[in-house]
Each structure stands twice: as structure tokens, then as C-alpha cells.
Scaffold this motif. Structure first.
Motif, PDB file in Angstrom:
ATOM      1  N   PRO A 193     -44.925 -16.452 -56.110  1.00 53.83           N
ATOM      2  CA  PRO A 193     -45.067 -15.933 -55.380  1.00 53.83           C
ATOM      3  C   PRO A 193     -43.947 -14.908 -55.228  1.00 53.83           C
ATOM      4  O   PRO A 193     -43.944 -13.706 -54.485  1.00 53.83           O
ATOM      5  CB  PRO A 193     -44.312 -17.376 -54.117  1.00 53.83           C
ATOM      6  N   ILE A 194     -43.139 -15.053 -56.222  1.00 57.98           N
ATOM      7  CA  ILE A 194     -42.373 -13.646 -56.530  1.00 57.98           C
ATOM      8  C   ILE A 194     -42.638 -12.106 -56.862  1.00 57.98           C
ATOM      9  O   ILE A 194     -42.613 -10.952 -56.238  1.00 57.98           O
ATOM     10  CB  ILE A 194     -41.323 -14.175 -57.966  1.00 57.98           C
ATOM     11  N   TYR A 195     -44.004 -12.553 -57.498  1.00 58.59           N
ATOM     12  CA  TYR A 195     -44.945 -11.529 -57.975  1.00 58.59           C
ATOM     13  C   TYR A 195     -45.239 -10.760 -57.286  1.00 58.59           C
ATOM     14  O   TYR A 195     -45.916  -9.818 -56.793  1.00 58.59           O
ATOM     15  CB  TYR A 195     -45.380 -11.966 -59.079  1.00 58.59           C
ATOM     16  N   TYR A 196     -46.510 -11.978 -55.939  1.00 58.04           N
ATOM     17  CA  TYR A 196     -46.658 -10.583 -54.766  1.00 58.04           C
ATOM     18  C   TYR A 196     -46.020 -10.901 -53.917  1.00 58.04           C
ATOM     19  O   TYR A 196     -46.330  -9.300 -53.046  1.00 58.04           O
ATOM     20  CB  TYR A 196     -48.032 -12.113 -54.390  1.00 58.04           C
ATOM     21  N   SER A 197     -44.501 -11.156 -54.256  1.00 57.39           N
ATOM     22  CA  SER A 197     -43.355 -10.257 -52.631  1.00 57.39           C
ATOM     23  C   SER A 197     -43.307  -9.415 -52.675  1.00 57.39           C
ATOM     24  O   SER A 197     -43.604  -8.748 -52.146  1.00 57.39           O
ATOM     25  CB  SER A 197     -42.621 -11.666 -52.632  1.00 57.39           C
ATOM     26  N   HIS A 198     -43.313  -9.283 -54.502  1.00 52.16           N
ATOM     27  CA  HIS A 198     -42.916  -7.685 -54.816  1.00 52.16           C
ATOM     28  C   HIS A 198     -43.969  -6.323 -54.781  1.00 52.16           C
ATOM     29  O   HIS A 198     -44.391  -5.291 -54.332  1.00 52.16           O
ATOM     30  CB  HIS A 198     -42.270  -7.919 -56.288  1.00 52.16           C
ATOM     31  N   ILE A 200     -46.179  -7.082 -52.025  1.00 51.86           N
ATOM     32  CA  ILE A 200     -46.685  -6.789 -50.843  1.00 51.86           C
ATOM     33  C   ILE A 200     -45.500  -5.849 -50.416  1.00 51.86           C
ATOM     34  O   ILE A 200     -46.009  -5.187 -49.200  1.00 51.86           O
ATOM     35  CB  ILE A 200     -46.400  -8.070 -50.352  1.00 51.86           C
ATOM     36  N   SER A 201     -45.005  -5.899 -50.777  1.00 47.48           N
ATOM     37  CA  SER A 201     -43.478  -4.888 -50.508  1.00 47.48           C
ATOM     38  C   SER A 201     -43.891  -3.105 -50.114  1.00 47.48           C
ATOM     39  O   SER A 201     -43.073  -2.690 -50.289  1.00 47.48           O
ATOM     40  CB  SER A 201     -41.440  -5.772 -50.834  1.00 47.48           C
TER      41      SER A 201
END
Length: 256
Positions: A193-198, A200-201
Motif C-alpha cells: 500500500p505504501i509503494y503503490y500510494s506513492h 498513484i500520487s
């Protein structure tokens, strides 16, 4: 125009050479002297033993370096897409040398250590790291992926215990199994979730547009491919851990 610095090429070549030496010379030399059971293994097991020894050495080196970069490399952490990749390149060059070395060994010793999923994993990683090493793109994300290596020593140690004949219910095996499951989950699954939130942002930003379609697609596709395999491996590890826990419960029930 893609270009590789002399330093990057030199480190990758040196890394390749070192890991070939670990496989062909150092692993057997050290194991023969400190692990009595090593000499009792058949040739195929010895090949895999040496391969996993090289894997563990690589994981300890790049995993530690990766943590250092995430904690102290302000340039990369401040700009995840275009931050100064100088230090990250050193770490990824080491990994590149190792991956090429391991691919060569997998091909040469396919009967003993051949695995199509490892071939896919290595090729996907190498293609993604090409953009970091040649163009200096996505250094933060390239380094972030190397966090996964922190689980590798525990995975390899589980195999070492198995071929040396350690009972699955032994204290050493149980401790390593629990640590393996927890660390694998934390560094490969929980961080998704941390990786893909970065990821997507960054979509739609000017920095993302400057990457170009080739880098964008390689980044996303390779990440998804690697994480699908991580989930598959996590399921296998979790099932193995569950079986060991059940075995311990059964033995305790017999003794009570």
C-alpha cells in the motif's frame, strides 16, 4: 540516449565476478570447514546450497544498503521520480551483477536449480533497473524494491535446515520459520500500500509525464509482475508456517 557510467559498469562486473566466486569457490570452501553435513549432500544439493549462499550474501549487502538509502539519502527521498540516483545506482549495480550471475547459473545448472519463476523475476527486475542505471529515472522506487531482499536470508536458512535434516519442530527451525513469515510479509506484502500510494500520487504530474511511455509502462508492469509472484510465494510460506504450527500443537497434545 541511454548511457551507463564506467563506475556503474565496473561495479556490475565486479559484482558478477564476486558472486561467481562465491558460488564456485568460497561457499564450498567455507561450508566444508564449518558445516559437517555439507559433505554428505549429493551434487545437486551442493549446487543449490552454493546458489543460496550467494543469494544470502547478496541479500545482506543490498538489503542493508537499501535501508541506509531510505533513511539517509535525502535527494532520492525528496524527489521519487527524478532524485539524484548516484548512491542508488551503486546498490542496483551490485544487484544487476548478481542477477546476471544467477541467471547464468540457473541456465547452466537447470536440472538442479532451474525455476521459470526465478527467470521471470530476474528478467523483469533487470529490465526495470535498466532505466535507473542508464537514465537515472525512478531511483527511489528502484531502491524501494530491494527491501524485499531482507526476507531472503530467512527463506534460504529454512532450506539449509531442511537439507541438513533439522526436524521441522526443532527450536531453530521454528524461530527461523516465524521470522521468515513475518519479515517476508512486512517487506514484500505489507509495504505494497505504501509503494503503490506513492506510485498513484505521481500519476498526472509533470515529473511523471517527463518519464515517457517506455519508462512508465516498464515501471508499472514490472512492479505488478514482481508483486504477483510475491503474493504467490507468501501464500506458500503461510501454508508452510501453518503446517508447522499444527505439528507443534499435535506434539504438545501427545505429551500432555
Amino acid at each position: 540516449m541511454a548511457s551507463f557510467s564506467i563506475l556503474t559498469i565496473g561495479i556490475a562486473v565486479a559484482s558478477f565476478t564476486v558472486f561467481q566466486l562465491v558460488f564456485h569457490v568460497l561457499s564450498s570452501w567455507v561450508s566444508t570447514r564449518i558445516i559437517p553435513g555439507f559433505n554428505n549432500l549429493n551434487q545437486e544439493r551442493k549446487i543449490e546450497w552454493n546458489s543460496r549462499t550467494a543469494s544470502t550474501v547478496h541479500a545482506l549487502v543490498v538489503g542493508g544498503f537499501c535501508l541506509y538509502i531510505l533513511l539517509y539519502d535525502d535527494a532520492v527521498n525528496a524527489d521519487r521520480l527524478w532524485g539524484d540516483p548516484s548512491i542508488v545506482k551503486l546498490n542496483i549495480a551490485i544487484t544487476t551483477g548478481y542477477l546476471i550471475s544467477d541467471l547464468l547459473l540457473i541456465i547452466c545448472y537447470w536440472k538442479a536449480i532451474g525455476d521459470k519463476f526465478f527467470v521471470i523475476h530476474h528478467l523483469a527486475a533487470l529490465y526495470a533497473y535498466y532505466f535507473v542505471l542508464s537514465k537515472g529515472l525512478l531511483a527511489y522506487f528502484g531502491n524501494f524494491r530491494l527491501l524485499a531482499e531482507l526476507s531472503t536470508p530467512f527463506v534460504n536458512q529454512r532450506w539449509f535446515f531442511e537439507v541438513l535434516g533439522y526436524p521441522k519442530s526443532s527450536k531453530a527451525n521454528i524461530i527461523n520459520g516465524v521470522l521468515m513469515t513475518v519479515v517476508f510479509f512486512v517487506v514484500r506484502i505489507a509495504i505494497m500500500p505504501i509503494y503503490y500510494s506513492h506510485v498513484i500520487s505521481s500519476f498526472g504530474t509533470e515529473a511523471f509525464q517527463r518519464l515517457g511511455f517506455a519508462a512508465q509502462s516498464t515501471w508499472i508492469i514490472s512492479s505488478v509482475v514482481l508483486d504477483v509472484m510475491n503474493v504467490m510465494w507468501m501464500v506458500k510460506i503461510a501454508k508452510g508456517c501453518y503446517k508447522v504450527i499444527c505439528l507443534i500443537g499435535q506434539e504438545e497434545a501427545k505429551n500432555s
